[in-house]
Design an enzyme around this catalytic site. Structure first.
Site, PDB file in Angstrom:
ATOM      1  N   VAL A   1      -4.719 -46.970  14.331  1.00  0.00           N
ATOM      2  CA  VAL A   1      -3.979 -48.151  14.777  1.00  0.00           C
ATOM      3  C   VAL A   1      -4.348 -48.419  16.225  1.00  0.00           C
ATOM      4  CG1 VAL A   1      -1.686 -49.040  15.333  1.00  0.00           C
ATOM      5  CG2 VAL A   1      -2.042 -47.741  13.215  1.00  0.00           C
ATOM      6  N   VAL A   2      -4.831 -49.627  16.613  1.00  0.00           N
ATOM      7  CA  VAL A   2      -5.076 -50.748  15.747  1.00  0.00           C
ATOM      8  C   VAL A   2      -6.538 -50.799  15.349  1.00  0.00           C
ATOM      9  CG1 VAL A   2      -3.172 -52.074  16.787  1.00  0.00           C
ATOM     10  CG2 VAL A   2      -5.484 -52.348  17.688  1.00  0.00           C
TER      11      VAL A   2
ATOM     12  N   VAL B   1      -9.652 -51.660  17.596  1.00  0.00           N
ATOM     13  CA  VAL B   1      -9.863 -50.844  18.789  1.00  0.00           C
ATOM     14  C   VAL B   1      -9.961 -49.353  18.412  1.00  0.00           C
ATOM     15  CG1 VAL B   1      -8.828 -50.083  20.975  1.00  0.00           C
ATOM     16  CG2 VAL B   1      -8.763 -52.510  20.323  1.00  0.00           C
ATOM     17  N   CYS B   2      -8.849 -48.811  17.983  1.00  0.00           N
ATOM     18  CA  CYS B   2      -8.775 -47.358  17.781  1.00  0.00           C
ATOM     19  C   CYS B   2      -9.660 -46.909  16.621  1.00  0.00           C
ATOM     20  CB  CYS B   2      -7.329 -46.940  17.569  1.00  0.00           C
ATOM     21  SG  CYS B   2      -6.282 -47.558  18.916  1.00  0.00           S
ATOM     22  N   VAL B   3      -9.880 -47.786  15.641  1.00  0.00           N
ATOM     23  CA  VAL B   3     -10.788 -47.469  14.550  1.00  0.00           C
ATOM     24  C   VAL B   3     -12.206 -47.941  14.867  1.00  0.00           C
ATOM     25  CG1 VAL B   3     -11.292 -47.852  12.107  1.00  0.00           C
ATOM     26  CG2 VAL B   3      -8.913 -47.617  12.876  1.00  0.00           C
TER      27      VAL B   3
END
Lengths: 208, 208, 208, 208, 208, 208, 208, 208
Positions: free
Chosen positions: B113-114, B117-119
């Site tokens: 999440v989110v 960005v984070c993935v």
């Protein structure tokens, strides 16, 4: 660098119907059940109409997944029917692949439940072995739009062509003159709007 | 010219769970919260079931982003846990990359999440370093469909494969006979429709 | 064969805001107006925060298209401002391209109204000249989802990367430690859910 | 490795309108009928405005598919008009291809009903013969979003560019100064929001 | 002439759970299955928490409709359980009505599958006999939005009050001070967003 | 037998803002957060503009529900502010009702989070005591459309009138001539499309 | 003051099928055509199954509206069939009203195309003459959701009860024991999910 | 206790078109602009066709709200035209009410922009004075579905009947034989699907 136009040729096509089982169908929520049932039966009628070699396979049909939808069994009484003992990817089942190879066809139409597994796995395996793969998207169903979109992207990026049963029928038939009544009947039976057009047309022309 | 079929191999997979934090979860609006919670826990159960090395990481967990969801902490008590001091792209954190390299795996399952960005950031970085990247789309969430679709396109174009937790479980398991009960339990716990199938089946067969 | 990971670098980015004009905004119907207004202002704040060279351009602002949104003019009083005398593709305007070249940047963030014209045309032209193009999808708007999806596909296939303003901000910032308060303020001003997290957090920690 | 920017050039474009027939239009359910009618007529007006050679073709117009929409016939009284005797893929009709070749154009704008057949088939065939193909997505219609999305993916992967009639008009016109009133009239007639902008603007400036 | 405010009173409420059976649940398509399962279990937890007399009933549970969802059976081991031999409207079953009368309550909370039959029929019958009826809309499911909206209208026009499980819990509890932890646990178990708030809050306050 | 037209009268209106708290706002998923934030602030601005007596109340603001949104506190520094110690229905709090009675108004505008509890409960109680109740639907939020629709039906059937903040502003103002600039500013600040109209209008008329 | 529970009684019901004509069906866009066709045929099967007197009527069937759907004609070969010479409200046709009166029934089930005209007009007229009117909402179709919702509201406010074909079948049948196989067949033929339940159940029990 | 059937009578109807102004139309987002434009012009054509006395009114047409849509002005050159100097509720303008009274009609068809203000306010006022009010819902527009649904509920509860322009035309015309061609032309001009039916029909019958 784009994919070249690989056109369906009715002399070179086999149809793979994967895991359209009574229990698994309750998992399908990206297409309305009335429409989905119609699409699957349309694809089956299409395969029969064009006399395409068709292969049926199921996963664990004695368990919760349930039996193959009876209409499909009835439609293809003599088709190879592979009740897989456990393989999730149908392509991992030797009998399934043998049955495909026995058809001698290079183009595979694949539909099944659920899209990201029962369709995507054999589609990706078939592509890896050099087959031309055409996914019948609207005769394949899954949990929701997110799982569907992800599955489509994975298959398309790997080289599969995404189609619908109507597009498949049209690309196979090529010319209405090959059999107007046959194709018209297929459409009339599975496209209510088309049936209505035919009803109005026939009534009016008979009335002359 | 298409992407070849890179198939998940349970002996070569590590799982990266990025920033599933109590505060950040309130930002997720492209998936309903009941479903999203279920998907994240399903992925965690799956990772545990297949004994996949799993790495947890958080961003600023002492601030408004909030702590890691407690269920994940509880599920993986011994997993490497990298509370990043500030790097937004987890891949910019040396400990995180070290932890991945320590697993010796080439295939990375990423969720977080989110999504954009984070993935996406670690996914793109991992691809650039030669890893095979599989995004677990339905265990990753973001603000809305526009941000999701853009993120998916960016990752897919860069070579990531888009999957769902169910597809991942099936591709890892390969054959039901490897453990029918284990996989069945995983599905029963996280797919209400499947649980219902099992309930009906079990009741009927017991009744014999 | 996939696109390599081209990462935004705040030292190598220029921002192009194309035709965010009061009249043209009434054409935007693929994003809700409250959200769209917020996204555009968020991108402007982001550009200002990272001190990115920003270029404004308008099409026929004395006619029905209307004047540039005043907030943008106010935010970038010294930015190059090209009121194009007629060119629809901003890249066909020499002053616009000169202004871009004068920044010396290789990475272009583009947003505008409407997506398939004011964004897509200069994006495609910039790609053709070797720039790295990042489309800020959620600060760009158009008539409906069909026109948007077609425009995204055209730009993505040509090599553009699709992002959102939040993803851009995160990729530019790289590490919260570079300036926690600054980035936090940007998010608080433009993400209501994030603002709420900060409000709750601050209240609780102050209360200690 | 991305597709290069092939830009529409009004001197090198022919328009193919495929099977916009009164009966077939009742099959279109991925676009609202008011909007779809407007889009098709906008494309026709656009073709006339830019004096693009336009080719009309129909499939079985004496049967249930119904006659060509009368407005199109009226708009292009002298255009080549190929009532195909049976070929489903218009490109399989020699007269159709001859008519295209007779224009001497390399860029083809294609729209029709239904998207995955009447548009996709000739689009793929044209691409295979080296034409640059631009699909006018919003003047093409089909049964539902699933069939549309699959068709778009197939055409895009094969190299077609997906556009909308508005994007086409803008890319062809290039500069408002070529004819402000002409383009303004086209937009005013087919974009209600734009018409309103012009109405307000004209009223106010007249009032001075 | 409006309906007066009939307020739920925990001392005067009985809960009727009608036909939440494993087979019938596959018919529910107006609510996502993850959310629906959660809502039904939340209502069950709520009934247990407030010690409301609860009555379970099923329709043909030995046939395709399937057994009662096991979680409900487990939650209310001592509740009256009426396996109806054939009556579709549970109110037509004397044992069911007797069980309700035996509770001595005047207010009935009703939920079930499917809404327009298993919920609406007993709701209308109960209203006709002078009960105050509260439909727990989100713990009741049906085929689609059309059947739901029609059922809601029929029940509302007949005097039923439409509520949700959360509204019911709040109206029964009246004041958090009656039991903060109990209500908080109920919400934490069934509202992921609320659980996250609690997680963040607890972590922060513990950290003091 | 229909409800008579009870018209808002700015001399007889009080505004109740119920539980717009930073934590609870994360539960709102029937309206997009950008739009919801705008609607709530618009209602606050409206109340201030018309000098309507306004009453603020919160539920457990020291716990996970979080503090009142700071903008509301800032907007109404001298308003009665009832931090309820536990009552879920604000009407059960004597201070809240006293504050309402102290205003001497008969018409109540109510908005809050979540709709079926914090809005519906006091709305139903107020109706039962003879107040005229107007629900500001778009400044009230809840979990999803199902809970919203049920709550609206319950309140409407009990005699409440459902409005939006824009409708309220217009009904209170009655005639633009009472203050063109004031109302125009309110709309310009909270309706992006209206702001654009004003921008274009002002620019054009200034240009004369 | 609520509507009392008027329950369908199979001995007192007549069915009115209004204007389900091949041409008019192309106007229906508030329900998917596959589902709508199924619903209409389900209602017809239901009427035949319960031996309800059924009356068919059409509007201008020799013109563009087209002939009655042939399946309905075939299902009710001996039913009164009123081809109205021009009256839009079927109730304005004396033969139609006479046919209804001849049945001696007080409860009318009405379905037709389009909802706000062919259904609503006779429904309102019948209510005005004291009949109990039940609208079969899902076997009635119209242009879009707006026209449907307005028509529903008008009919409901005038006293009609809104139902679905499934609810009608269940309310008429009352008790499965009256004929398990008959009702089961009706559902199996028109509810794919129910058919699947039966298929799985039958297969399993046969396997014993 | 239900509303009685008040049927539109063409001899007793006046039409009120309220604030369909070029600027205000940009606020309408609950109906697509192509469809909304069509609906408004359809209502205007209908009023002209049935020779219904029609009254036009605008709010501040010299300001940002913009001028009345020119097509309406052109359609009703001799209609009373009340440019209100400031009253928001048109009924507060004496000239407007006088113009209505001068028609001597008891039934009012009202449409306008935006629904909850320009339509709802005069509708509620007219009901209060004993008029029969029919809201033409699809020729009225507003910001979004929430504001629309609230406005519909308020008007319906106060006794207004909700209709669509098509329903109005049919209820006024009563019998096709009054003028087949006239009504057919109205429908052909504003319902693309109906136009297609006519095109196909006419072509076929001419071909005889």
């Amino acid at each position: 660098m784009s994919k070249p136009y690989t056109r369906l040729d009715k002399n070179d096509v086999a149809v793979l119907l994967v895991d359209h089982q009574a229990g698994l169908l309750s998992l399908v929520r990206d297409i309305d059940p009335d429409k989905f049932k119609n699409n699957v039966l349309a694809l089956a009628d299409l395969a029969a109409y064009f006399k395409l070699p068709t292969i049926l396979t199921t996963s664990f049909e004695d368990g919760p997944n349930g039996p193959l939808v009876p209409e499909l069994k009835a439609q293809f009484p003599d088709a190879p029917y592979i009740a897989r003992p456990g393989q999730i990817n149908a392509w991992d089942n030797e009998d399934f692949v043998k049955a495909i190879k026995a058809t001698g066809k290079k183009q595979l139409l694949i539909a099944g439940v659920v899209t990201e597994v029962c369709v995507a796995f054999p589609a990706l395996s078939a592509l890896a072995e050099g087959y031309e793969v055409f996914v019948v998207t609207d005769a394949s169903g899954t949990f929701n739009e997110i799982t569907r979109d992800a599955a489509w992207d994975r298959m398309s990026q790997a080289g599969a062509q995404l189609m619908s049963w109507f597009g498949v029928a049209c690309e196979l038939h090529r010319d209405w003159r090959n059999d107007i009544e046959g194709l018209g009947t297929l459409f009339s039976n599975h496209i209510p709007d088309y049936r209505n057009l035919i009803t109005s047309y026939t009534t009016l022309t008979k009335a002359k």
